[in-house]
Design a protein around this motif. Structure first.
Motif, PDB file in Angstrom:
ATOM      1  N   PHE D 251     -62.837 -76.921  -0.703  1.00 50.44           N
ATOM      2  CA  PHE D 251     -61.581 -76.544  -0.073  1.00 50.44           C
ATOM      3  C   PHE D 251     -60.432 -76.695  -1.056  1.00 50.44           C
ATOM      4  O   PHE D 251     -59.521 -75.890  -1.097  1.00 50.44           O
ATOM      5  CB  PHE D 251     -61.327 -77.417   1.157  1.00 50.44           C
ATOM      6  CG  PHE D 251     -59.991 -77.171   1.795  1.00 50.44           C
ATOM      7  CD1 PHE D 251     -59.749 -75.999   2.476  1.00 50.44           C
ATOM      8  CD2 PHE D 251     -58.991 -78.119   1.712  1.00 50.44           C
ATOM      9  CE1 PHE D 251     -58.517 -75.767   3.063  1.00 50.44           C
ATOM     10  CE2 PHE D 251     -57.757 -77.887   2.295  1.00 50.44           C
ATOM     11  CZ  PHE D 251     -57.522 -76.714   2.969  1.00 50.44           C
ATOM     12  N   GLY D 264     -70.031 -75.712   1.820  1.00 51.81           N
ATOM     13  CA  GLY D 264     -68.607 -76.027   1.836  1.00 51.81           C
ATOM     14  C   GLY D 264     -67.770 -74.824   1.443  1.00 51.81           C
ATOM     15  O   GLY D 264     -66.759 -74.505   2.079  1.00 51.81           O
ATOM     16  N   ILE D 267     -67.586 -72.444   4.187  1.00 49.44           N
ATOM     17  CA  ILE D 267     -66.650 -72.846   5.235  1.00 49.44           C
ATOM     18  C   ILE D 267     -65.221 -72.583   4.795  1.00 49.44           C
ATOM     19  O   ILE D 267     -64.400 -72.101   5.568  1.00 49.44           O
ATOM     20  CB  ILE D 267     -66.848 -74.324   5.590  1.00 49.44           C
ATOM     21  CG1 ILE D 267     -68.211 -74.496   6.250  1.00 49.44           C
ATOM     22  CG2 ILE D 267     -65.747 -74.826   6.493  1.00 49.44           C
ATOM     23  CD1 ILE D 267     -68.585 -75.910   6.510  1.00 49.44           C
ATOM     24  N   ARG D 268     -64.970 -72.876   3.533  1.00 52.69           N
ATOM     25  CA  ARG D 268     -63.611 -72.615   3.053  1.00 52.69           C
ATOM     26  C   ARG D 268     -63.298 -71.114   3.182  1.00 52.69           C
ATOM     27  O   ARG D 268     -62.215 -70.729   3.624  1.00 52.69           O
ATOM     28  CB  ARG D 268     -63.466 -73.014   1.585  1.00 52.69           C
ATOM     29  CG  ARG D 268     -62.136 -72.531   1.065  1.00 52.69           C
ATOM     30  CD  ARG D 268     -61.856 -72.831  -0.381  1.00 52.69           C
ATOM     31  NE  ARG D 268     -62.844 -72.382  -1.322  1.00 52.69           N
ATOM     32  CZ  ARG D 268     -62.681 -71.326  -2.120  1.00 52.69           C
ATOM     33  NH1 ARG D 268     -61.605 -70.587  -2.027  1.00 52.69           N
ATOM     34  NH2 ARG D 268     -63.608 -71.018  -2.988  1.00 52.69           N
ATOM     35  N   GLN D 271     -62.941 -70.171   6.972  1.00 52.85           N
ATOM     36  CA  GLN D 271     -61.769 -70.594   7.739  1.00 52.85           C
ATOM     37  C   GLN D 271     -60.618 -69.606   7.586  1.00 52.85           C
ATOM     38  O   GLN D 271     -59.715 -69.571   8.404  1.00 52.85           O
ATOM     39  CB  GLN D 271     -61.347 -72.017   7.350  1.00 52.85           C
ATOM     40  CG  GLN D 271     -61.036 -72.230   5.898  1.00 52.85           C
ATOM     41  CD  GLN D 271     -59.555 -72.280   5.589  1.00 52.85           C
ATOM     42  OE1 GLN D 271     -58.733 -72.325   6.473  1.00 52.85           O
ATOM     43  NE2 GLN D 271     -59.223 -72.245   4.312  1.00 52.85           N
ATOM     44  N   GLU D 272     -60.664 -68.806   6.532  1.00 50.08           N
ATOM     45  CA  GLU D 272     -59.598 -67.816   6.390  1.00 50.08           C
ATOM     46  C   GLU D 272     -59.703 -66.735   7.468  1.00 50.08           C
ATOM     47  O   GLU D 272     -58.767 -65.998   7.698  1.00 50.08           O
ATOM     48  CB  GLU D 272     -59.675 -67.168   5.003  1.00 50.08           C
ATOM     49  CG  GLU D 272     -59.325 -68.153   3.897  1.00 50.08           C
ATOM     50  CD  GLU D 272     -59.584 -67.579   2.527  1.00 50.08           C
ATOM     51  OE1 GLU D 272     -59.869 -66.374   2.423  1.00 50.08           O
ATOM     52  OE2 GLU D 272     -59.528 -68.352   1.559  1.00 50.08           O
ATOM     53  N   PHE D 273     -60.879 -66.634   8.072  1.00 48.38           N
ATOM     54  CA  PHE D 273     -61.066 -65.567   9.048  1.00 48.38           C
ATOM     55  C   PHE D 273     -61.085 -66.110  10.473  1.00 48.38           C
ATOM     56  O   PHE D 273     -61.594 -65.487  11.375  1.00 48.38           O
ATOM     57  CB  PHE D 273     -62.342 -64.794   8.739  1.00 48.38           C
ATOM     58  CG  PHE D 273     -62.313 -64.211   7.358  1.00 48.38           C
ATOM     59  CD1 PHE D 273     -61.567 -63.079   7.092  1.00 48.38           C
ATOM     60  CD2 PHE D 273     -62.992 -64.815   6.314  1.00 48.38           C
ATOM     61  CE1 PHE D 273     -61.501 -62.548   5.809  1.00 48.38           C
ATOM     62  CE2 PHE D 273     -62.930 -64.291   5.033  1.00 48.38           C
ATOM     63  CZ  PHE D 273     -62.179 -63.156   4.786  1.00 48.38           C
ATOM     64  N   MET D 274     -60.541 -67.317  10.627  1.00 47.70           N
ATOM     65  CA  MET D 274     -60.635 -67.926  11.940  1.00 47.70           C
ATOM     66  C   MET D 274     -59.729 -67.232  12.951  1.00 47.70           C
ATOM     67  O   MET D 274     -60.100 -67.022  14.099  1.00 47.70           O
ATOM     68  CB  MET D 274     -60.267 -69.395  11.850  1.00 47.70           C
ATOM     69  CG  MET D 274     -60.704 -70.151  13.069  1.00 47.70           C
ATOM     70  SD  MET D 274     -60.722 -71.892  12.800  1.00 47.70           S
ATOM     71  CE  MET D 274     -59.012 -72.254  12.859  1.00 47.70           C
ATOM     72  N   PHE D 275     -58.534 -66.866  12.508  1.00 49.82           N
ATOM     73  CA  PHE D 275     -57.618 -66.236  13.454  1.00 49.82           C
ATOM     74  C   PHE D 275     -57.928 -64.758  13.669  1.00 49.82           C
ATOM     75  O   PHE D 275     -57.451 -64.145  14.591  1.00 49.82           O
ATOM     76  CB  PHE D 275     -56.173 -66.348  12.948  1.00 49.82           C
ATOM     77  CG  PHE D 275     -55.718 -67.751  12.803  1.00 49.82           C
ATOM     78  CD1 PHE D 275     -55.991 -68.690  13.773  1.00 49.82           C
ATOM     79  CD2 PHE D 275     -55.007 -68.151  11.682  1.00 49.82           C
ATOM     80  CE1 PHE D 275     -55.564 -69.997  13.641  1.00 49.82           C
ATOM     81  CE2 PHE D 275     -54.582 -69.457  11.547  1.00 49.82           C
ATOM     82  CZ  PHE D 275     -54.861 -70.375  12.516  1.00 49.82           C
ATOM     83  N   SER D 276     -58.692 -64.197  12.745  1.00 50.18           N
ATOM     84  CA  SER D 276     -58.794 -62.749  12.760  1.00 50.18           C
ATOM     85  C   SER D 276     -59.989 -62.253  13.561  1.00 50.18           C
ATOM     86  O   SER D 276     -60.235 -61.071  13.629  1.00 50.18           O
ATOM     87  CB  SER D 276     -58.865 -62.212  11.337  1.00 50.18           C
ATOM     88  OG  SER D 276     -60.008 -62.718  10.704  1.00 50.18           O
ATOM     89  N   GLU D 278     -63.256 -62.836  13.050  1.00 47.54           N
ATOM     90  CA  GLU D 278     -64.586 -62.847  12.425  1.00 47.54           C
ATOM     91  C   GLU D 278     -65.118 -64.270  12.434  1.00 47.54           C
ATOM     92  O   GLU D 278     -65.316 -64.892  11.404  1.00 47.54           O
ATOM     93  CB  GLU D 278     -64.521 -62.301  10.989  1.00 47.54           C
ATOM     94  CG  GLU D 278     -64.407 -60.799  10.906  1.00 47.54           C
ATOM     95  CD  GLU D 278     -62.978 -60.355  10.634  1.00 47.54           C
ATOM     96  OE1 GLU D 278     -62.113 -61.226  10.443  1.00 47.54           O
ATOM     97  OE2 GLU D 278     -62.720 -59.142  10.636  1.00 47.54           O
ATOM     98  N   LEU D 282     -67.173 -68.404   9.726  1.00 49.21           N
ATOM     99  CA  LEU D 282     -66.926 -69.842   9.734  1.00 49.21           C
ATOM    100  C   LEU D 282     -67.964 -70.580  10.572  1.00 49.21           C
ATOM    101  O   LEU D 282     -68.483 -71.619  10.172  1.00 49.21           O
ATOM    102  CB  LEU D 282     -65.532 -70.120  10.300  1.00 49.21           C
ATOM    103  CG  LEU D 282     -65.179 -71.588  10.518  1.00 49.21           C
ATOM    104  CD1 LEU D 282     -65.147 -72.309   9.180  1.00 49.21           C
ATOM    105  CD2 LEU D 282     -63.834 -71.733  11.205  1.00 49.21           C
ATOM    106  N   ALA D 286     -70.434 -73.696   9.382  1.00 46.62           N
ATOM    107  CA  ALA D 286     -69.926 -74.980   9.867  1.00 46.62           C
ATOM    108  C   ALA D 286     -70.949 -75.647  10.772  1.00 46.62           C
ATOM    109  O   ALA D 286     -71.191 -76.855  10.681  1.00 46.62           O
ATOM    110  CB  ALA D 286     -68.602 -74.779  10.602  1.00 46.62           C
TER     111      ALA D 286
END
Ligand SMILES: Nc1ncnc2c1ncn2[C@@H]1O[C@H](COP(=O)(O)OP(=O)(O)OP(=O)(O)O)[C@@H](O)[C@H]1O
Ligand SMILES: Nc1ncnc2c1ncn2[C@@H]1O[C@H](COP(=O)(O)OP(=O)(O)OP(=O)(O)O)[C@@H](O)[C@H]1O
Ligand SMILES: [Mg+2]
Ligand SMILES: [Mg+2]
Lengths: 326, 321, 330, 312, 504
Positions: D251, D264, D267-268, D271-276, D278, D282, D286
């Protein structure tokens, strides 16, 4: 006691000297400072002049000594990134980190000790086992992920808590505090939980193990045999004895909270020294990195000293003379 | 008879001072603990010499110095005429070393729990590169266990059996002398009897010499040929068994005899001994026993009594006759 | 004796369920102790002595538990008590003394704190009163300058003094019964003699009933009025001390007495009982002692051992020794 | 002499019968977590055979496959992916398998390094005492002053500075191992030292000394086997920690390279696609990391209790 | 009204001449003003100068008429003195703006409100070099001992680093670098009435972590963010009360190749430099599927590029920009021709915090180049570590993005095409050196005949394209996310000027 403290301080100084050496070596060896400081259009004369100015022509020990001299005065030079004295920046950023560390430390300590005691005395209860297993989830996911998930849930989806920053801060002289405003307090919640969760789990498990060990000691049995109340046995007899070993580890844990703050601060854009450090790493801002290292060690050493004093406060056996050792 | 062990003027002082800084700050002198002071005695071949005394009297320290686990502060231990501390000849030291073995008090801690009994027993020989084939089995049988036990681990044995394994290990290098530091104090009486019997038998069979350390007078009375009584690191009385038990001359020996519970003293109501063993770091002046001694006089407070020969015994008491 | 005994244990069975079956560290043990009396409990390590004591005071560690029998304290059954009522009995009506005085005391609390806590718990005195009482208790067990030393921590006392403190703690709420589990094993002979004398004095002066657990025959002979000999969880023999020591009925008792070095002074070899006490998980059928017993017959291998009266006590043996004078002599 | 009258039980048998094995068989938590760990480790080891794709071979990737949701066919290429694909068109399942291999390798190697170093120094400090002890334990203090991630970042920075660029990809993994390993040895050393201090005063050590064995032999042959229990417990828990530490370092941008991602790193990236929306990019890594670390932790927990008879 | 504004990075310094860098200028634009600015569409607009023109009869001189009645935040008047002072200050050694001003030989204050700038030859594009050149008060600078530009590389700090005194629409209220900067409206601003000026207070917070930044917008903690991660555009746009605005940015993303060295270090070819072969460079360019990158990595938020000039720039042509096509087979053939049928391996240096999805683009490139046998080791790192590699000739294959504030190709040529030397070519990491091209580039500065000049520009571009000196990827598309209260359109420079903002 006095002698013990003096010895610890002495050892701490040695620790600091070594850390200083590492920090100093970074200056010397990670990237040529002359390279860093002079632009592309440098002449040999410039280089010579700067070398002399920085004392790079002196031998290593003299340079190290000079570095220490400066460091003791809190002078780490100027940040390459911000062009301001590193010490000023640190002082500016420190309150944020310390407040965050303090709150997470408290969460970790209070939560950890309370849950530790609970799981120890209700060793076979369902709740205790759930807590034990559940707590492992806290250490089985990377902190940054927990932070982001918290943001997602509590800021984005629920909109309850802020996702970044310190909220409104109040200036108290050179110290800025977020404790005095509602937004400041709200802003603390998520980062503090993120940062404290991991430590809380560790402390909880440690307290539980120690407590279980202590509860099997003869003096606890003897207290039981005398008809002392459970509550007194748990909290007066056992807890105090549990705390002795717990303190060391906890002390270390609290120290590493400050280090772990790096991650939390990055996730929550918390304007503390951890964020500063990450920025410094990205910018190869060596003065800041070195100063951060020194600062962390000073804190660590300080915490260790406090822990040692706590020992004296708690354990009467240490107050009398012990044979040899340290 | 010739003395196989000769201990003369043995001293062992432990530095128990606090670290330098504490002493400077608290203005304290260095503190020394004289665990063994000026002890001399000899052990004849194939005899049992016992050292008795209460906890902290220096018994184990003497034992360790004799086997070489500790070095004396001064004085000498000669084994078969060889002074282990001063002897330069490596070979000689080595042979003498293998002549002397030790059995410890705690049969649980004496055996490495992760080793098989076979390896434990053979180790003294294996360490010197000797041939260990069948050795463990032979020794196990010798101490009354079965050869098949060699493949087991120590935790599978009871205390008494473990002590037998310890004895087997001690015997592996074919020693002449065995120092036994309270070999039965962790055992039950019935097992103790077995172990003591075994030791007696081995002594006869193998011509062993024992230095037998104990705080249990009854055991000593059973085992020893000659007994030394220690108090605060000093030998206060030494006499052959019969002499000592028939007529203890030192007040401390007498006190020990009186305090020891006996099988026939039903409901005995005698005043118990006074006081406790003093602090070894600051021993009383003169005779260390004088604060507890019912007969102490002025001279006891001042002078340390020397060991004197009194009718077949050696006694360190100003008043004994 | 018509008076109700202070402690009366009836057919007590303690069981420990384990993966290899249920163990019985205490198997049908019965005995009484009267006020002012010392009952010595002897036996080899693992015979179940401590277990019996712990069962009485309700301190059995899981998974051990009382599965049958009763324990009466001055006639009241207490073996079924749990939690709060049991706690109120402990310390107040029965006390316990452990083997190691160093570990029995909480190192972080002063002696005074531990004493006053116990006193206030049971007697509900004010702070000042409790403290005075604590000082009195320390004085009673022979701690010099008790008023000054009450604020000391346990590590500031010597071993013998510590055991005195432990006794003071056990006695400070004036219980009727004391269970002393090897109170002198960790001590030197001279101190042991002092502690035994102290126990005897307190027992006599206060009329406390004492259960004195030990494996030292000498201590028993010197201190106890009656003796219970345990073997593999069972009571082998119970009787007046003089009878049991001088003329044991059970071959085990006889062997035990004879194997002490004192009993064979002048002999080259000690009398020994062959073998060792079986592990609880591997108890032989019939009389547990039969594999080691010279007198054993086939009957011993199968049947239970009847309890026979012998002298003023009883023994559990099919082939008891004639109640003659044993070999123990002066 | 072919000896032995009563044959002791066979090795397998005695292991099966041991208390440890018994308590293992009796603990559902231990059984399940051991099973999970075993399955995951096997998956990682045999990733090359199990994975439908080779995400580490860039030539086989098709960027157009990017962001395929789980259990669907890609809209452009028509390719099917069980767990979907990530932003680079890598099959998430395969990437997890390969990534786990890296995570586990880093974890195991780092713990091994920490263990060897820590156990050796701990033994030495405990057994030799005196100055050796003081020095080693002070060094440990200094080491503790630098929290793990700091050490890792420093080492990473330095190593990156001194390794030739063409080796950086491979180096990254070893640097991670070094960084995590070096920041972790202290607890091994402390525990081993503590245990050694206890063991060295036991009489079996005296007996060995008496025989004339060298200190090294005593340390290694006698003391070491007796201090391994706590080491084992710490090693298990450290393994989980190391895997997490690797993720954390990723991270912070000092982890495994994005072309050869570890769990890891995944996951890093995820996490960039968590709001979008996809979520699978993540979620699956995870969840795998959680399953892995949690199982190892639970095993460690169980081991700690099982090996500590006083806690039962 | 208060506007809470977040973006990934912070301004590096408040000294307006010390750094030539986007975020730094963006902040400075709120506080300081140049003579000319570009409005939010990129067109020139009068700022501190009301009008400007080349001096009649002397093509080497530009005349600027200054705005009257402008005062600094401390109340001092803005005069020609200050212009002379500021330009000279920006030309000093430590200034980062000096490269934009190389052609200026003298600045003369004709009267209080007229300034003449003398260049070493006719310089038709001088005004576009001045749009980020901020005016400082000479008196203030002298009084505060900050006449010298802060030497950032030298780790220096001056009064101007942390204090400001501009003529701009906003005054600095407080600032903690990397943490929070607060600006308040300047009531004495000359443009009151002329601009919306509806934002009365600006709270500027850099938020590095993209997820946190988006979360802050989604949760309503900030009103306006730059750098919305492309994958989150949909989410932001679909959230009630939020809008996303996009516009092509004046920035092109491309790869540089070390074609000049005889051998390169970071590859596996001994004794030769595969990148020196134009066929290899062409093959590499052909292997890259720009559409896929646009579609997947950029989520449609990019414009595939065929040249390294954004469309705004003088010299840009649609043919050149559309000249690339993906053709793996042809690329393989070219590789084989060049003697690299089996490929080779090389390291790609890539920033990971500078451009939109920079690391992901590089990663996708790794996969694409693998298809023609080129094994690429990707080394992604923060920009602060990446850029020195380029300027110090330490990388053979690197990603770079370039914006053209002057809107003219000369700017690109000066930095990226000219042989690396004292005055020009500082960002040319390719080792490309062509005396003819250099001569052509130099001629641009003083060529007054625009047709001739444009022809020269075209021929330089022809050469650059033929050589495949750089491998263009795409033009970035800018995204700003904001609450629907904020009324503003995206500027191609990515520099919001808040005086233009309306709030409803
Ligand atoms: N390594 C040491 N350092 C300091 N003091 C020591 C050391 N070893 C022994 N002593 C002290 O020396 C004295 C004699 O100890 P020793 O072990 O010889 O007594 P002992 O007679 O064997 O006692 P016990 O019956 O308890 O075994 C004791 O006061 C003890 O505290
Ligand atoms: N938790 C347990 N699981 C299995 N067996 C146990 C457990 N606790 C005690 N025992 C067994 O119960 C028996 C009785 O133990 P107890 O402590 O009462 O013996 P003791 O007579 O007091 O011995 P000692 O003289 O050693 O104190 C022993 O054989 C012991 O091994
Ligand atoms: Mg001893
Ligand atoms: Mg017991």
């Amino acid at each position: 006691m006095l002698a013990y403290m003096i010895r610890r301080v002495f050892q701490s100084v040695i620790v600091l000297l070594v850390v200083g050496l590492v920090a100093f070596s970074m200056f010397r060896f990670v990237g040529d400072p002359v390279d860093n400081m002079l632009g592309q259009e440098r002449t040999q004369a410039d280089i010579e002049r700067l070398r002399e100015q920085l004392g790079l022509d002196e031998n290593f020990v003299v340079q190290y000594w000079r570095f220490l001299e400066q460091a003791v005065q809190g002078n780490f030079g100027l940040s390459y990134r911000q062009g301001r004295p590193v010490a000023d920046i640190l002082v500016e950023r420190l309150p944020a980190t310390l407040e965050l560390a303090l709150v997470s430390g408290l969460i970790a300590l209070i939560g950890g000790i309370a849950l530790g005691i609970f799981t120890a005395i209700r060793k076979r209860g369902i709740a205790a086992n759930l807590i034990m297993t559940g707590s492992l989830i806290g250490v089985s996911l990377p902190t940054f992920l927990i932070g982001i998930v918290l943001i997602y849930v509590f800021s984005v989806e629920l909109g309850w808590l802020p996702s970044f920053g310190r909220g409104e801060v109040t200036d108290l002289g050179w110290w800025t505090t977020g404790f005095l405003t509602v937004s400041g307090l709200k802003a603390l919640i998520l980062p503090a939980i993120t940062l404290g969760l991991y430590q809380m789990t560790l402390i909880m498990r440690l307290v539980r193990t120690e407590m279980l060990e202590v509860l099997r000691m003869d003096y606890i049995r003897f207290a039981r045999a005398r008809g002392i109340r459970q509550r007194s046995i748990h909290f007066r007899h056992a807890l105090k004895n549990t705390l002795v070993p717990v303190i060391t580890i906890t002390g270390l844990q609290l120290g590493s909270i400050i280090a772990f703050a790096i991650i939390t601060e990055t996730v929550f854009q918390w304007p503390g020294v951890g964020l500063l450090f990450i920025n410094a790493v990205q910018f190869v801002d060596i003065p800041v990195m070195a100063a951060y290292l020194m600062m962390i060690s000073v804190m660590f050493v300080g915490i260790n000293l406090i822990v040692d004093m706590l020992y004296f406060a708690i354990d009467p056996r240490l107050r009398v003379d012990r044979k040899g050792g340290h | 008879m010739n003395k196989i062990i000769d201990v003369s003027n043995l001293n062992r002082i432990f530095d128990v001072s606090k670290p330098w800084l504490n002493r400077v700050i608290e203005r304290k002198e260095k503190a020394y603990l004289a665990a063994v002071s000026d002890v001399s005695f000899g052990i004849e071949e194939n005899s049992v010499y016992a050292l008795v005394g209460e906890s902290g009297s220096g018994k184990s320290t003497i034992g360790k110095m004799i086997v070489g686990l500790l070095s004396p502060s001064s004085g000498s231990v000669e084994i078969n005429g060889v002074d282990l501390m001063r002897e330069m000849d490596k070979v000689k030291v080595d042979t003498v070393r293998s002549d002397i073995q030790m059995i410890f008090q705690d049969p649980y801690a004496s055996l490495n729990p992760r080793w098989k009994v076979r390896n434990i027993i053979a180790e003294p020989v294996a360490a010197r590169g000797g041939d260990t084939k069948g050795l463990a089995e032979k020794l196990l049988e010798q101490v009354g266990l079965s050869a098949g036990d060699a493949d087991r681990f120590p935790h599978e044995f009871s205390g008494g059996q473990r002590q037998r394994i310890c004895i087997a290990r001690a015997l592996a290098s074919g020693p002449k002398i065995i120092v036994c530091d309270e070999p039965t104090s962790a055992l039950d009486v019935s097992v103790q009897a077995q172990v003591l019997n075994l030791m007696s038998d081995l002594r006869d069979e193998l011509g062993l010499t024992y230095l037998f350390i104990s705080h249990d007078l009854t055991v000593v009375q059973h085992m020893a040929d000659k007994i030394g009584v220690l108090y605060l690191g000093r030998l206060v009385e030494e006499a052959p068994r019969e002499t000592l038990f028939a007529n203890p001359k030192h007040p401390y020996t007498q006190m020990l005899f009186d305090a020891a519970p006996r099988m026939d003293s039903f409901g005995r109501e005698i005043p118990p001994p006074q006081g406790e063993i003093p602090d070894a770091i600051n021993p009383p002046s003169g005779c260390a026993f004088h604060p507890r001694c019912p007969m102490a006089t002025e001279v006891c407070r001042r002078e340390i009594p020397a060991l004197r020969d009194i009718s077949g015994a050696r006694v360190a008491c100003h008043l004994a006759e | 004796m018509t008076k109700t005994p202070v402690l009366s244990v009836r057919d007590l069975i303690v069981e420990i369920p384990t993966r290899r079956g249920v163990l019985r560290p205490v198997d049908r043990v019965s005995y009484d102790i009267h006020s002012g009396q010392i009952l010595g409990v002897v036996g080899e390590s693992g015979a179940g002595k401590s277990m019996t004591g712990n069962a009485v005071i309700g301190l059995l560690d899981r998974p051990a538990r009382i599965t049958s029998g009763e324990i009466l304290l001055s006639g009241e059954p207490i073996h079924q008590l749990q939690g709060e009522p049991l706690r109120r009995l402990r310390g107040k009506r029965m006390g316990m003394i452990f083997q190691d005085p160093l570990t029995s005391l909480n190192p972080l609390l002063t002696v005074g704190e531990q004493l006053t806590e116990t006193i206030q718990e049971h007697l509900g005195l004010s702070n000042a009163d409790a403290r005075n009482r604590a000082i009195a208790a320390l004085e009673e067990v022979g701690i010099p300058a008790a008023r000054q030393r009450i604020d000391s921590y346990p590590h500031e006392f010597s071993g013998g003094m510590r055991q005195r403190v432990v006794i003071a703690l056990a006695l400070c709420a004036e219980p009727e019964l004391i269970i002393a589990d090897e109170p002198t094993t960790a001590l030197d002979v001279s101190v042991q003699a002092q502690i035994i004398a102290l126990l005897k004095r307190l027992c006599r002066e206060r009329g406390v009933a004492v259960m004195l657990v030990t494996h030292d025959m000498g201590v028993i002979a010197e201190a106890a009025d009656r003796v219970a000999v345990m073997y593999a969880g069972r009571l082998a023999e119970l009787g007046a001390v003089r009878d049991v020591v001088m003329s044991p009925s059970h071959p085990y008792t006889a062997g035990l007495m004879a194997s002490t070095p004192l009993a064979s002074i002048g002999q080259k070899r000690l009398r020994q009982i062959p073998g060792s006490m079986p592990r609880l998980g591997a108890l032989p059928d019939g009389c547990a002692f039969h594999p080691r017993c010279e007198r054993a017959t086939d009957q011993c291998k199968t049947g239970g051992s009847p309890t026979i009266a012998s002298g003023g006590g009883r023994a559990a043996c099919i082939h008891p020794l004639p109640a003659a004078k044993s070999e123990v002599t002066q | 002499m072919s000896d032995i009258s009563t044959k002791p039980p066979s090795r397998m048998r005695s292991i099966w019968d041991s208390d440890l094995a018994y308590s293992f068989r009796r603990s559902p938590v231990a059984l399940v977590s051991a099973l999970v760990v075993l399955v995951l480790v096997l998956c990682a080891v045999f990733a090359a055979f199990l994975a439908p794709h080779d995400p580490f071979n860039p030539a086989t990737l098709n960027l157009m496959n990017g962001f395929t949701p789980p259990n669907t066919n890609n809209a452009f290429t028509g390719d099917y992916f069980v767990l979907g694909t990530d932003d680079q068109g890598r099959d998430v399942l395969s990437t997890i398998l390969y990534g786990m291999r890296i995570s586990l390798f880093v974890g195991f190697a780092a713990v091994l390094l920490a263990m060897i170093l820590g156990v050796f120094l701990g033994l030495l400090a405990g057994y030799a005492g005196g100055w050796t002890d003081t020095v080693i334990m002070r060094v440990a203090d200094v080491q503790l002053t630098f929290p793990a991630i700091l050490v890792a970042m420093l080492i990473f920075g330095i190593a990156k500075g001194i390794t030739p660029p063409e080796y950086r990809d491979q180096m990254a993994i070893w640097v991670l191992v070094l960084a995590i390993g070096l920041s972790d040895w202290v607890q091994f050393a402390r525990v081993v030292r503590g245990a050694t201090l206890v063991e060295k005063n036991k009489e079996y050590v005296q007996a060995a000394k008496l025989i004339g064995r060298s200190p090294l032999a005593i340390m290694i042959k006698h003391i070491l086997p007796n201090v391994l229990n706590p080491v084992l417990v710490i090693a298990t828990i450290s393994l989980a920690l190391a895997i997490i530490a690797e993720a954390t370092l990723s991270f912070l941008g000092v982890g495994a390279p994005p072309t050869k991602p570890s769990l890891g790193t995944l996951i890093r990236i995820g996490q960039e696609f968590m709001f979008s929306g996809e979520w699978w990019i993540l979620f699956f890594p995870a969840a795998t990391l959680l399953a892995l670390a949690l199982s190892i932790n639970l095993l460690g927990d169980w081991l700690r209790d099982a090996l500590n008879p006083r806690l039962r | 009204e208060t506007l809470r504004w977040a973006r990934a990075g912070d301004s590096l310094t408040l000294d307006p001449h010390a750094q030539n860098e986007g975020p730094t200028h963006t902040l400075a634009h709120q506080i300081y003003e140049p003579l000319i600015i570009r409005d939010m569409t990129g067109a020139f607009q009068a700022a501190l100068a009301t009008d400007w023109a080349p001096k009649e009869g002397d093509p080497n001189v530009w005349v600027f008429n200054l705005r009257q009645g402008v005062t600094y935040h401390d109340g001092a008047d803005f005069t020609a003195e200050d212009v002379v002072f500021s330009i000279n200050r920006a030309k000093t050694e430590d200034s980062d703006m000096k490269e934009l001003l190389t052609s200026i030989v003298d600045v003369v204050a004709v009267d209080d409100y007229t300034v003449e700038i003398v260049t070493d030859g006719p310089n038709p594009i001088l005004p576009s070099n001045l749009t980020n050149l901020f005016m400082m008060d000479k008196t203030w600078a002298e009084a505060n001992n900050t006449v010298e530009v802060q030497d950032v590389e030298g780790g220096e700090m001056t009064f101007a680093t942390t204090n400001t005194n501009g003529t701009g629409p906003y005054k600095l209220v407080s600032r903690e670098p990397d943490v929070r900067t607060v600006l308040a409206a300047n009531d004495a601003y000359w443009g009151v009435g002329e601009f919306p000026l509806e934002v009365s207070e600006i709270i500027y917070t850099p938020i590095q972590n993209a997820a946190t930044r988006v979360a802050a917008l989604l949760s309503g903690e900030v009103d306006f963010i730059q750098d919305v991660p492309v994958q989150d555009l949909g989410r932001v746009a679909n959230t009630d009360g939020l809008v996303v605005k996009t516009a092509p940015q004046n920035r092109v993303i491309f790869f540089g190749l070390n074609m000049g060295s005889a051998d390169i270090v970071n590859d596996d070819v001994e004794g030769a430099n595969p990148l020196a072969d134009v066929r290899v460079r062409q093959a590499m360019s052909m292997a890259i599927n720009r559409d896929a990158i646009k579609q997947v990595v950029m989520r449609g938020q990019s414009q595939p590029a065929g040249m390294i000039a954004p469309p705004f720039v003088n010299g840009w042509t649609a043919e050149m920009d559309g000249s690339t096509q993906t053709d793996i087979d042809a690329a393989k053939a070219l590789m084989a021709d060049a003697g690299y049928a089996d490929g080779f391996s090389i390291q790609l240096d890539c920033p990971n915090d500078r451009y939109i999805n920079d690391e992901a683009i590089c990663q996708a490139t790794v996969g694409m180049l693998a298809q023609i046998g080129i094994t690429v080791n990707l080394d992604a790192k923060p920009k602060a570590q990446h850029f020195p590699l380029i300027t110090n000739d330490q990388t053979d294959f690197y990603m770079l993005g370039w914006g053209v504030p002057t809107y003219d190709s000369e700017y690109i040529f000066n930095f990226l095409v000219h042989t690396r030397g004292e005055e020009r070519g500082s960002w040319n990491g390719t080792g490309y050196s062509n005396a003819d091209v250099d001569a052509m580039i130099q001629s641009l500065a003083s060529e007054t005949d625009l047709d001739v000049r444009n022809a020269t520009i075209q021929s330089i571009w022809d050469e650059v394209q033929a050589e495949t000196m750089y491998i263009p990827i795409h033009h970035q598309v800018l995204n700003w996310g904001m609450t629907d209260a904020v009324g503003i359109d995206v500027s191609p420079e990515d520099d919001p000027k808040f005086k233009f903002f309306s709030m409803n």
